[in-house]
Structures are given as structure tokens and as C-alpha cells.
Design an enzyme around this catalytic site. Structure first.
Site, PDB file in Angstrom:
ATOM      1  N   LYS A 175      59.347 -10.606  26.254  1.00 26.33           N
ATOM      2  CA  LYS A 175      57.977 -10.809  26.752  1.00 26.33           C
ATOM      3  C   LYS A 175      57.723 -12.308  26.907  1.00 26.33           C
ATOM      4  O   LYS A 175      57.545 -13.030  25.918  1.00 26.33           O
ATOM      5  CB  LYS A 175      56.943 -10.231  25.780  1.00 26.33           C
ATOM      6  CG  LYS A 175      55.541 -10.252  26.389  1.00 26.33           C
ATOM      7  CD  LYS A 175      54.425 -10.249  25.367  1.00 26.33           C
ATOM      8  CE  LYS A 175      53.821 -11.611  25.111  1.00 26.33           C
ATOM      9  NZ  LYS A 175      53.247 -12.333  26.247  1.00 26.33           N
ATOM     10  N   GLY A 228      55.527 -19.999  19.068  1.00 24.94           N
ATOM     11  CA  GLY A 228      54.134 -20.102  19.497  1.00 24.94           C
ATOM     12  C   GLY A 228      53.281 -20.640  18.362  1.00 24.94           C
ATOM     13  O   GLY A 228      53.788 -21.353  17.481  1.00 24.94           O
ATOM     14  N   SER A 229      52.020 -20.288  18.367  1.00 28.03           N
ATOM     15  CA  SER A 229      51.099 -20.887  17.393  1.00 28.03           C
ATOM     16  C   SER A 229      51.275 -20.283  15.993  1.00 28.03           C
ATOM     17  O   SER A 229      51.731 -19.148  15.839  1.00 28.03           O
ATOM     18  CB  SER A 229      49.657 -20.679  17.855  1.00 28.03           C
ATOM     19  OG  SER A 229      49.308 -19.319  17.705  1.00 28.03           O
ATOM     20  N   GLY A 233      51.710 -16.467  14.765  1.00 27.84           N
ATOM     21  CA  GLY A 233      52.888 -16.266  13.920  1.00 27.84           C
ATOM     22  C   GLY A 233      52.554 -15.532  12.638  1.00 27.84           C
ATOM     23  O   GLY A 233      53.309 -14.677  12.174  1.00 27.84           O
ATOM     24  N   GLU A 250      58.916 -19.761  14.993  1.00 25.94           N
ATOM     25  CA  GLU A 250      58.931 -21.207  15.199  1.00 25.94           C
ATOM     26  C   GLU A 250      57.534 -21.558  15.680  1.00 25.94           C
ATOM     27  O   GLU A 250      57.141 -21.143  16.772  1.00 25.94           O
ATOM     28  CB  GLU A 250      60.014 -21.562  16.220  1.00 25.94           C
ATOM     29  CG  GLU A 250      60.500 -22.980  16.101  1.00 25.94           C
ATOM     30  CD  GLU A 250      59.646 -23.951  16.885  1.00 25.94           C
ATOM     31  OE1 GLU A 250      58.848 -24.679  16.246  1.00 25.94           O
ATOM     32  OE2 GLU A 250      59.747 -23.961  18.114  1.00 25.94           O
ATOM     33  N   CYS A 284      55.896 -28.518  20.662  1.00 25.39           N
ATOM     34  CA  CYS A 284      55.709 -28.373  19.208  1.00 25.39           C
ATOM     35  C   CYS A 284      56.225 -29.606  18.512  1.00 25.39           C
ATOM     36  O   CYS A 284      55.878 -29.865  17.373  1.00 25.39           O
ATOM     37  CB  CYS A 284      56.442 -27.199  18.593  1.00 25.39           C
ATOM     38  SG  CYS A 284      56.911 -25.946  19.652  1.00 25.39           S
ATOM     39  N   GLU A 386      46.995 -29.045  14.784  1.00 25.86           N
ATOM     40  CA  GLU A 386      47.816 -29.197  15.995  1.00 25.86           C
ATOM     41  C   GLU A 386      46.875 -29.157  17.202  1.00 25.86           C
ATOM     42  O   GLU A 386      46.065 -28.246  17.344  1.00 25.86           O
ATOM     43  CB  GLU A 386      48.836 -28.070  16.101  1.00 25.86           C
ATOM     44  CG  GLU A 386      49.736 -28.262  17.311  1.00 25.86           C
ATOM     45  CD  GLU A 386      50.856 -27.238  17.400  1.00 25.86           C
ATOM     46  OE1 GLU A 386      50.561 -26.035  17.326  1.00 25.86           O
ATOM     47  OE2 GLU A 386      52.013 -27.655  17.577  1.00 25.86           O
TER      48      GLU A 386
HETATM   49  C1  UN1 Z   1      59.052 -26.957  21.713  1.00 29.65           C
HETATM   50  O1  UN1 Z   1      58.207 -27.797  21.925  1.00 29.65           O
HETATM   51  O2  UN1 Z   1      58.737 -25.804  21.352  1.00 29.65           O
HETATM   52  O3  UN1 Z   1      63.015 -31.170  20.915  1.00 29.65           O
HETATM   53  C2  UN1 Z   1      60.506 -27.156  21.924  1.00 29.65           C
HETATM   54  C3  UN1 Z   1      62.333 -31.054  21.940  1.00 29.65           C
HETATM   55  C4  UN1 Z   1      62.786 -30.039  22.957  1.00 29.65           C
HETATM   56  C5  UN1 Z   1      62.348 -28.671  22.558  1.00 29.65           C
HETATM   57  C6  UN1 Z   1      60.889 -28.559  22.227  1.00 29.65           C
HETATM   58  N1  UN1 Z   1      64.206 -30.092  23.077  1.00 29.65           N
HETATM   59  O4  UN1 Z   1      61.346 -31.714  22.136  1.00 29.65           O
END
Ligand code: UN1
Length: 497
Positions: A175, A228-229, A233, A250, A284, A386
Site C-alpha cells: 500500500k 511514516g509518523s 506507528g 521506521e 525523517c 517533528e
Molecule cells: C526518510 O526520510 O524516510 O538518509 C529516508 C537519507 C535517505 C533516506 C531518507 N537516504 O536521508
């Protein structure tokens, strides 16, 4: 074009889901509709899972080096179509072309790495305590994997999950984020063209509430891999707890870059700009806090302000653009709300930006100015939550210990960075920073796929993506004992005979 934008359920492409369709809009220009996508419901999830479950039984019997050939071909196809996919990705999610090219490259890197795993997937062979007995561990598939991915890395993140899931012999129900279904369709088309069995990989676009929830509640999905958030999560972790599903999460970050008084300031400046405003802050791993040693704080802030004010904002397909739009209206509103919160927090001072760009050439997109706050203190919301946008909070530190304590004073623990020319300080930071990733003289963004990716505290739940570590998510260990003595030998009991 429309023909491309379908769901793949049980080996068949379908144009409409049980909940109709939804539109995919270019965030740099809302007049540009990329396409209509099927809005799937529970019905499609049920079909997709049944199909993946059936096909997985055969796939598990395909030797891993043969599975690897398909993954390698998928890498080749991604490589051939890199530019075209990157352009589509910029159109659907806004980040600038060099970044979307990088996003596809991350998928290619993962394909080749995981294809290599087809001939590795190491287990252990160990001595046994009894004579004429042999012990080893092997990796076995988990079954059907539910893959739920975000919009900020529409190719890289699905490949981080789906290639390892496939090499380990699993079936897929995928998804993608509703903001980036087009890249997901391209990826699944490539998997099929590379030779992945049609019924094994299922693409089920739709909302998290409906499709995601149906995946969580389906007993035949044995694993959920989610990026995601933290908020979502938590819901996923609870559901997976209820159904005893394996779950790899993650989630958010509140990453910081420390700049020490001995740092190469020019280098640290490039790092801070790239970390904070690359991908419009929507990673992230984005740098959302900058922790400056007090001796260089004033000078560095001045250097940063000068450069950040010059960042060229626009459509990510235009060559001069350095920062694209935010993903959607809701995100634009969230960022504006954080700026409002920041302005009201005591002593924080807005020194750059702070506004949505809504006029002239920006009027049809979700643009936002690069934004910097100084005088931020650890307890403030703009230092703790965040934001996922181009907003940087600057904090000051007295010394290395204070800088590390400030960096660690967060609920998250994904990425971290320190700029210093002192090797002792660098090693102390490596030891004491609480995060899954620590960079020395490198910004907080830009992880490579051959090392584990993930975080501590509220960022993750103990799993890692990338590298060989990801195989632990997508496989079950089986320990095998082979006794060739021809008699019953009891472990722990017959050992002195
Ligand atoms: C993300 O923001 O979920 O290390 C992944 C990084 C990228 C991956 C980011 N290679 O900034």
C-alpha cells in the site's frame, strides 16, 4: 497514461477500487493532475492477500539465486528508466530532480545489494556438543508481508522493503502513500517486467484507514513493514500486538547537527543547508535542530542566514530550483502552525521565512519559505516535535557534553551529526549520541543502503532496514540439528559420555 495507474490485485490490473478512484495532484501546480487511481477497500485487500499467499508457496521454492536474478533485472530496468521515473516522481511529490534521481538510485543500489544476498543470506554453522551431530541456522520466509510506505521517498523506501522481502521468499501486499501512487505503479510494473510472478506482488492503493487497517487485521499477513509518523506507528504496533504480527516500524525524527568551535564552518554550513532544506525538510532524517557551540554561534548563524535567504524555491523540474514545494495543503498548514507556535514560545526568534508562498508563480503550489528560529530552548515544541518541513531551530551549547545532552534531549533517535576537527570529540559523540545513525562532518541526511537504517527511542521498534540487518525483519530463523550417530543422544545430558 491512465492505463498505467491501476491497482494490481491477484495478477490483474484494475482501474477502479471498491471505493472508486482518487486523484494524484502535482504539489507545485495543482492544475496538473497526474492521474486517477483506484481507491481500494477491504475487498481488494482480501483478494490481494489470498493471491500473495498462494503465489508465495511456489516462490519460496524458487532458489534464492534465481529470485536474485529477477531483482537484479529490476535494478537494471530502474537504471534504464531512472530519468523518466525521476521526472514523474518530481511531478507527483515535488522534490527537485537531482533528489528524485537520487531516490531512484537508492532503489537501484538496493536491488543490486539484495540480488547479492541471493547468494549469501548467511546463517551459522556451529559445532554441536555431542559427537556425530551437526548444527546450523537457515533463513526461511515469513509469508505474506504488508508493506506500507510514505510519500517522501516514493521509490527508495518501497525498494528497501520489497526487494529484501522478495529475496527472502515472501509474498507482497503493497500500500503506497496516496500522495505518490504513480511511482509505486512504475515500480510494480518493473518488478513484473523483470519476472516477478504476477500474483505474488499486489499493489493496493487506498487510504490508511481502510486499506491499511484491513491489512493490519488480516490474519494471513504475517508481517507489517511501515515507514511514516510515530502517531500512526503506534496504532500499527498496537494492532500488530493484538494479532501477534511481526512489525517493523521506521518513524519520526528530530535530528540535530552539532557544530563545534573547532569545526570547518564552511563545510558545516553546506551540511546544515542541505540537511535542513533538502527535500524541503521532508525527510525523517532532516536536520531540524542545529546545536551551535556558543563561541561560533553568532558567526555561523549569520553565515547560514545569508545563504538560506538565497535558496531558490520553485517547481522541482526547473533546473535553477533548489527547494520544491511541500507535499500538500495539509502539510503547508501544519508548517504554518508550527511557525505560529514557535513565535509564541518564549525567547525563540524568527530570523528567516515563516510564511507560505501563495502569490504569483507560487499560487498554484504548496510552497513555503526556508524558516529559521534562533534562541530556541530544549523544552520548546519547535525543539521537540517533528515538523517535516523547511523549519530549522537553532540552539546553543556551552561545550561538547552540553551539545550532546541537548541533542539527546528528544523523544526521537534517528539521525545525528557533528562537525568537529577533533578526533577525540568525534569518538565521544559516536559513543554518547543516542541515535541509530551518527555522521561525522556529514549532514544528517544521505544514508547509504549497505548499512543498517533506523533509529532508537520513538523512532523505531528495534528493527533496521537496509544492509544485511533488514534480512532479520523479512526472514524467520530456523535452527537445524542433524544427528548422524544413529542413536539417541540427549543434549545437556549425555555430554560426558
Ligand atoms: C526518510 O526520510 O524516510 O538518509 C529516508 C537519507 C535517505 C533516506 C531518507 N537516504 O536521508
Amino acid at each position: 497514461m491512465t492505463a498505467n495507474f491501476q491497482a494490481l490485485i491477484g495478477g490483474k490490473w484494475i482501474k477502479k477500487g471498491s471505493l472508486g478512484t482518487f486523484k494524484n495532484i502535482n504539489p507545485a501546480n495543482t492544475d496538473d493532475i497526474i492521474g486517477e487511481f483506484p481507491a481500494c477497500g477491504k475487498e481488494e485487500v482480501v483478494k490481494a492477500v489470498a493471491s500473495a499467499k498462494e503465489a508465495q508457496k511456489k516462490w519460496a521454492l524458487v532458489p534464492a539465486p534465481k529470485r536474485a536474478e529477477i531483482i537484479k533485472r529490476a535494478g537494471d530496468l530502474l537504471s534504464e528508466q531512472k530519468e523518466e521515473i525521476a521526472r514523474l516522481m518530481t511531478r507527483e511529490m515535488g522534490k527537485i530532480l537531482i533528489e528524485t534521481l537520487g531516490d531512484v538510485q537508492e532503489g537501484i543500489d538496493t536491488a543490486y545489494y539484495m540480488a547479492g544476498e541471493g547468494r549469501r543470506m548467511f546463517g551459522d554453522t556451529v559445532p554441536c556438543e555431542l559427537p556425530n551431530k551437526f548444527g546450523m541456522s537457515i533463513r526461511q520466509p515469513v509469508g505474506v508481508c504488508g508493506i506500507i510506505t510514505p510519500w517522501n521517498f516514493p521509490m527508495a523506501i518501497p525498494t528497501w522493503k520489497i526487494f529484501p522481502a522478495l529475496i527472502c521468499g515472501n509474498g507482497i501486499v503493497f500500500k503506497p502513500a496516496t500522495d505518490t501512487p504513480a511511482t509505486a505503479v512504475r515500480f510494480v510494473e518493473i518488478l513484473l517486467e523483470a519476472g516477478a510472478p504476477h500474483k505474488l506482488v499486489n499493489l493496493v492503493p487506498g487510504s490508511g484507514k481502510v486499506v491499511g487497517m484491513a491489512m493490519l487485521e488480516h490474519p494471513d499477513i504475517r508481517l507489517i513493514s511501515f515507514t511514516g509518523s510515530t502517531q500512526i506507528g503506534r496504532v500499527i504496533a498496537q494492532k500488530c500486538g493484538e494479532y501477534l504480527k511481526r512489525c517493523s516500524l521506521e518513524m519520526g525524527g528530530k535530528n540535530a547537527q552539532i557544530v563545534m568551535d573547532d569545526a570547518d564552518l564552511d563545510l558545516a554550513l553546506e551540511g546544515a543547508l542541505w540537511g535542513a532544506f533538502g527535500t524541503t525538510g521532508q525527510r525523517c532524517t532532516a536536520t531540524s535542530r542545529l546545536i551551535l557551540h556558543k563561541a561560533i554561534a553568532e558567526e555561523f548563524t549569520r553565515m547560514l542566514l545569508e545563504r538560506a535567504a538565497e535558496i531558490h524555491i520553485g517547481d522541482g523540474l526547473e533546473e535553477k530550483t533548489e527547494m520544491g514545494p511541500l507535499i500538500n495543503k495539509a502539510q503547508q498548514e501544519t508548517i504554518a502552525e508550527y511557525v505560529r507556535i514557535g513565535k509564541e514560545e518564549d525567547k525563540a526568534k524568527l530570523i528567516l521565512g515563516g510564511k507560505a508562498l501563495t502569490k504569483g508563480k507560487y499560487r498554484k503550489g504548496f510552497f513555503f519559505e526556508p524558516t529559521i528560529f534562533t534562541g530556541v530552548k530544549r523544552h520548546m515544541r519547535i525543539a521537540r516535535e517533528e515538523i517535516f518541513g523547511p523549519v530549522l531551530s537553532i540552539l546553543e551549547a556551552e561545550n561538547l557534553d552540553d551539545a550532546i545532552a541537548t541533542l539527546n534531549d528528544t523523544d526521537y533517535g534517528l539521525s545525528s551529526s557533528i562537525y568537529t576537527r577533533n578526533v577525540n570529540k568525534a569518538f565521544k559523540a559516536i559513543r554518547d549520541i543516542e541515535a541509530g545513525i551518527t555522521y561525522i562532518n556529514v549532514p544528517t541526511i544521505g544514508a547509504e543502503i549497505q548499512l543498517p537504517f533506523g533509529g532508537v527511542k520513538n523512532t523505531g521498534n528495534g528493527h533496521r532496514e537496509s544492509g544485511h540487518a533488514v534480512l532479520d525483519t523479512f526472514s524467520e530463523w530456523k535452527s537445524v540439528y542433524i544427528d548422524y550417530s544413529g542413536k539417541l543422544q540427549r543434549a545437556q545430558i549425555d555430554t560426558d559420555k
